[in-house]
Design an enzyme around this catalytic site. Structure first.
Site, PDB file in Angstrom:
ATOM      1  N   GLU A 175      -8.110  -5.253   5.433  1.00  0.00           N
ATOM      2  CA  GLU A 175      -8.010  -4.956   4.004  1.00  0.00           C
ATOM      3  C   GLU A 175      -6.854  -5.711   3.349  1.00  0.00           C
ATOM      4  OE1 GLU A 175      -8.503  -0.857   5.486  1.00  0.00           O
ATOM      5  OE2 GLU A 175      -9.297  -0.407   3.505  1.00  0.00           O
TER       6      GLU A 175
ATOM      7  N   LEU B  92     -15.396   3.367  10.033  1.00  0.00           N
ATOM      8  CA  LEU B  92     -15.055   4.619  10.725  1.00  0.00           C
ATOM      9  C   LEU B  92     -13.599   4.574  11.171  1.00  0.00           C
ATOM     10  CD1 LEU B  92     -18.271   4.784  13.003  1.00  0.00           C
ATOM     11  CD2 LEU B  92     -17.996   5.702  10.689  1.00  0.00           C
ATOM     12  N   GLY B  93     -12.706   5.025  10.297  1.00  0.00           N
ATOM     13  CA  GLY B  93     -11.283   5.091  10.632  1.00  0.00           C
ATOM     14  C   GLY B  93     -10.858   6.544  10.568  1.00  0.00           C
ATOM     15  N   ASN B  94      -9.655   6.810  10.027  1.00  0.00           N
ATOM     16  CA  ASN B  94      -9.314   8.209   9.745  1.00  0.00           C
ATOM     17  C   ASN B  94     -10.221   8.713   8.641  1.00  0.00           C
ATOM     18  OD1 ASN B  94      -7.209   8.934  11.555  1.00  0.00           O
ATOM     19  ND2 ASN B  94      -5.912   7.433  10.509  1.00  0.00           N
ATOM     20  N   GLY B  95     -10.350   7.907   7.574  1.00  0.00           N
ATOM     21  CA  GLY B  95     -11.395   8.155   6.582  1.00  0.00           C
ATOM     22  C   GLY B  95     -12.638   7.398   7.027  1.00  0.00           C
TER      23      GLY B  95
ATOM     24  N   ASP C 284      -7.410  12.750  15.978  1.00  0.00           N
ATOM     25  CA  ASP C 284      -7.333  11.427  16.596  1.00  0.00           C
ATOM     26  C   ASP C 284      -8.511  11.265  17.562  1.00  0.00           C
ATOM     27  OD1 ASP C 284      -4.890   9.184  17.277  1.00  0.00           O
ATOM     28  OD2 ASP C 284      -6.568   9.374  18.679  1.00  0.00           O
TER      29      ASP C 284
ATOM     30  N   ASN D 117       0.875  -1.173   0.000  1.00  0.00           N
ATOM     31  CA  ASN D 117       0.000   0.000   0.000  1.00  0.00           C
ATOM     32  C   ASN D 117       0.915   1.226   0.000  1.00  0.00           C
ATOM     33  OD1 ASN D 117      -1.789   2.045   0.508  1.00  0.00           O
ATOM     34  ND2 ASN D 117      -2.741   1.087   2.300  1.00  0.00           N
TER      35      ASN D 117
ATOM     36  N   ARG E 213     -11.357  15.387   7.016  1.00  0.00           N
ATOM     37  CA  ARG E 213     -12.201  15.767   5.876  1.00  0.00           C
ATOM     38  C   ARG E 213     -13.602  16.141   6.346  1.00  0.00           C
ATOM     39  NH1 ARG E 213     -10.911  10.350   3.200  1.00  0.00           N
ATOM     40  NH2 ARG E 213      -8.695  10.569   2.728  1.00  0.00           N
TER      41      ARG E 213
ATOM     42  N   ARG F 185      -2.667  -2.174  -3.369  1.00  0.00           N
ATOM     43  CA  ARG F 185      -3.866  -1.364  -3.178  1.00  0.00           C
ATOM     44  C   ARG F 185      -3.794  -0.182  -4.145  1.00  0.00           C
ATOM     45  NH1 ARG F 185      -5.050   3.342   0.969  1.00  0.00           N
ATOM     46  NH2 ARG F 185      -7.279   3.546   0.580  1.00  0.00           N
TER      47      ARG F 185
ATOM     48  N   HIS G 274     -13.040   2.646   0.009  1.00  0.00           N
ATOM     49  CA  HIS G 274     -13.047   1.669   1.111  1.00  0.00           C
ATOM     50  C   HIS G 274     -13.707   0.359   0.677  1.00  0.00           C
ATOM     51  CE1 HIS G 274     -12.967   4.983   4.462  1.00  0.00           C
ATOM     52  NE2 HIS G 274     -11.743   4.587   4.171  1.00  0.00           N
TER      53      HIS G 274
ATOM     54  N   ARG H  72      -9.145   9.212  19.899  1.00  0.00           N
ATOM     55  CA  ARG H  72      -8.855   8.972  21.323  1.00  0.00           C
ATOM     56  C   ARG H  72      -8.629  10.282  22.054  1.00  0.00           C
ATOM     57  NH1 ARG H  72      -4.928   4.247  19.537  1.00  0.00           N
ATOM     58  NH2 ARG H  72      -4.761   5.817  17.934  1.00  0.00           N
TER      59      ARG H  72
ATOM     60  N   GLY I 220     -10.904   1.723  13.132  1.00  0.00           N
ATOM     61  CA  GLY I 220     -10.480   2.193  14.458  1.00  0.00           C
ATOM     62  C   GLY I 220     -11.598   2.698  15.350  1.00  0.00           C
TER      63      GLY I 220
HETATM   64  P1  ADP Z   1      -7.073   4.205   8.993  1.00  0.00           P
HETATM   65  O1  ADP Z   1      -8.270   4.771   8.313  1.00  0.00           O
HETATM   66  O2  ADP Z   1      -5.871   5.092   8.894  1.00  0.00           O
HETATM   67  O3  ADP Z   1      -6.795   2.752   8.696  1.00  0.00           O
HETATM   68  P2  ADP Z   1      -7.917   3.291  11.614  1.00  0.00           P
HETATM   69  O4  ADP Z   1      -8.957   2.369  11.127  1.00  0.00           O
HETATM   70  O5  ADP Z   1      -6.732   2.740  12.298  1.00  0.00           O
HETATM   71  O6  ADP Z   1      -7.439   4.313  10.511  1.00  0.00           O
HETATM   72  O7  ADP Z   1      -8.655   4.320  12.610  1.00  0.00           O
HETATM   73  C1  ADP Z   1      -7.973   5.376  13.180  1.00  0.00           C
HETATM   74  C2  ADP Z   1      -8.903   6.101  14.148  1.00  0.00           C
HETATM   75  O8  ADP Z   1      -9.393   5.166  15.126  1.00  0.00           O
HETATM   76  C3  ADP Z   1      -8.212   7.224  14.924  1.00  0.00           C
HETATM   77  O9  ADP Z   1      -9.060   8.353  14.987  1.00  0.00           O
HETATM   78  C4  ADP Z   1      -8.037   6.613  16.302  1.00  0.00           C
HETATM   79  O10 ADP Z   1      -8.009   7.576  17.312  1.00  0.00           O
HETATM   80  C5  ADP Z   1      -9.283   5.760  16.419  1.00  0.00           C
HETATM   81  N1  ADP Z   1      -9.155   4.770  17.479  1.00  0.00           N
HETATM   82  C6  ADP Z   1      -8.248   3.781  17.567  1.00  0.00           C
HETATM   83  N2  ADP Z   1      -8.391   3.118  18.745  1.00  0.00           N
HETATM   84  C7  ADP Z   1      -9.412   3.721  19.395  1.00  0.00           C
HETATM   85  C8  ADP Z   1     -10.060   3.520  20.680  1.00  0.00           C
HETATM   86  N3  ADP Z   1      -9.661   2.558  21.488  1.00  0.00           N
HETATM   87  N4  ADP Z   1     -11.096   4.329  20.978  1.00  0.00           N
HETATM   88  C9  ADP Z   1     -11.501   5.317  20.163  1.00  0.00           C
HETATM   89  N5  ADP Z   1     -10.929   5.559  18.956  1.00  0.00           N
HETATM   90  C10 ADP Z   1      -9.907   4.782  18.590  1.00  0.00           C
END
Ligand code: ADP
Length: 392
Positions: free
Chosen positions: A379, A206-209, A279, A9, A238, A88, A177, A281, A327
């Site tokens: 993925e 629900l990740g960064n994207g 982030d 990737n 975004r 990817r 995605h 967290r 995440g």
């Molecule tokens: P990507 O899209 O880069 O693959 P991820 O799926 O790893 O990203 O998701 C990243 C997001 O998940 C970040 O905002 C991170 O803070 C959040 N995250 C990871 N662990 C936790 C947790 N234990 N509680 C809440 N949010 C979390």
């Protein structure tokens, strides 16, 4: 042929890789080379020797992949029985509804799609060029983020804009995605012991994207990201959906350039724009401490998810499962609770104790007509599987 696939990737300044058994999903090694092109880069390699972390200058993607190969040689595992390389690729346009074998024609086709994904496709192409040079004898496969959503009907993918934009410039919804939505929907059916072909699902990645997908019988029928990954849910940096006239307003009233608007909406908006933190967290910690900006960011984020659940419920007619992944989707019980609250009349009942547990699985009550699930995405495994499936 073995089942070992090297999944690559390539991002604009990073290269992620993993060595995966396409059948078992086991990753024998994984790594990340970051800050390519900067004075000091970083390489993390996880393999049989544990985690190796090295600071080094990485001038190019070629240097990055060479660093990865050195790490395999020094710390293992061996790459001797590698079967293929799976890449990817973010944007496959309308042309790629399936993974494709990489050859010169494919490189040319992905290059033609660069205007639709100016940040992503050039980096993906660089990863492909370098890997073809370093593994000249191995088959290589491109797996597209957009491919899973090529099943959308015209009513779902067409923007209400003039014909010439659509015909001459590829302006339509593509969705992203897809690798994650495909993996997670299949896993959800497997987890429930049901036939994917007979299930309707809403998947929330629900990740960064962030993106939502309405999936009928394993087939994507709608999704929240559009021509680019900017549309839809609120994300880390975004904005997601907004009135397109805001763009013109910023240009007219603030004198911004198109590039400035683009950068602001992609990199300085979303949770970061709302609360200064992308982030989740950090946002959660600040929210618990009573920070009103963090609370508003959380509320806007969950309100948008709820709106999409309602919209996709209507698109699907009936819903068997709502699946949270990535995440935030996997780890944030408060997000799941806030997004689903008040939806009892839709047959959605979260079980608070299950929702607060940290293990994936069912988080709805036994009586809930719609099963709510937490399913970790993978993925890389999906890319490895699609790679070997194509080659067989
Ligand atoms: P990507 O899209 O880069 O693959 P991820 O799926 O790893 O990203 O998701 C990243 C997001 O998940 C970040 O905002 C991170 O803070 C959040 N995250 C990871 N662990 C936790 C947790 N234990 N509680 C809440 N949010 C979390």
């Amino acid at each position: 042929m073995s089942d070992n696939v090297l999944v690559i990737n390539a991002g604009s300044s990073s290269l992620k890789y993993s060595l995966i058994d396409a059948v078992s999903g086991e990753a024998a090694a994984a790594g990340l080379v970051e800050r390519i092109g900067e004075p000091e880069g970083h390489h993390l390699h996880r393999g049989p020797d544990g985690e190796i972390s090295i600071s080094l200058k990485v001038a190019s993607h070629e240097d990055a992949l060479r660093a990865a190969l050195d790490a395999f040689e020094q710390h293992g595992p061996s790459l001797d029985d590698l079967t293929a390389v799976g890449h990817r690729v973010v944007h496959g346009g309308s042309r790629f509804g399936d993974p494709a074998l990489i050859d010169d024609d494919l490189v040319a086709a992905v290059t033609e799609l660069v205007p639709l994904a100016p940040l992503h496709n050039p980096a993906n192409l660089e990863g492909i060029r370098v890997a073809r040079r370093l593994f000249p004898d191995l088959p290589q496969v491109a797996v597209f983020d957009t491919a899973f959503h090529q099943t959308l009907e015209p009513a779902a993918y067409t923007y209400a804009v003039p014909l010439a934009w659509r015909d001459d410039h590829g302006i339509r919804r593509y969705g992203f995605h897809g690798t994650s939505h495909a993996f997670v929907s299949a896993e959800a059916a497997r987890f429930l012991g049901r036939d994917l072909a007979e299930m309707n699902m809403i998947v929330l990645h629900l990740g960064n994207g962030c993106s939502a997908a309405a999936i009928r019988g394993g087939v994507s029928v709608d999704t929240s990201m559009g021509m680019t990954p900017l549309e839809g849910l609120v994300m880390g940096t975004r904005s997601g959906d907004l009135d397109p006239a805001i763009h013109a307003h910023l240009v007219r009233e603030l004198g911004w350039t198109v590039e400035e608007v683009d950068r602001a909406l992609n990199s300085a908006s979303g949770l970061k724009g709302l609360a200064g933190a992308n982030d989740f967290r950090e946002l959660s910690t600040r929210m618990e401490a009573g920070d009103p900006a963090a609370q508003l960011a959380f509320d806007v984020y969950c309100h948008r998810i709820k709106k999409y659940i309602g919209a996709y419920y209507a698109v699907l007619g009936t819903v068997d499962a709502i699946v949270f992944t990535a995440g935030v989707g996997q780890h944030s019980a408060p997000v799941r609770a806030a997004s689903l609250t008040g939806l009892d009349r839709l047959g959605i009942q979260l079980d608070p104790a299950r929702n607060n547990a940290t293990t994936p699985g069912t988080v709805s009550t036994d009586d809930s007509a719609v099963t709510v699930l937490v399913i970790p995405t993978n993925e890389e495994w999906q890319i490895a599987r699609e790679t070997t499936t194509l080659l067989r």
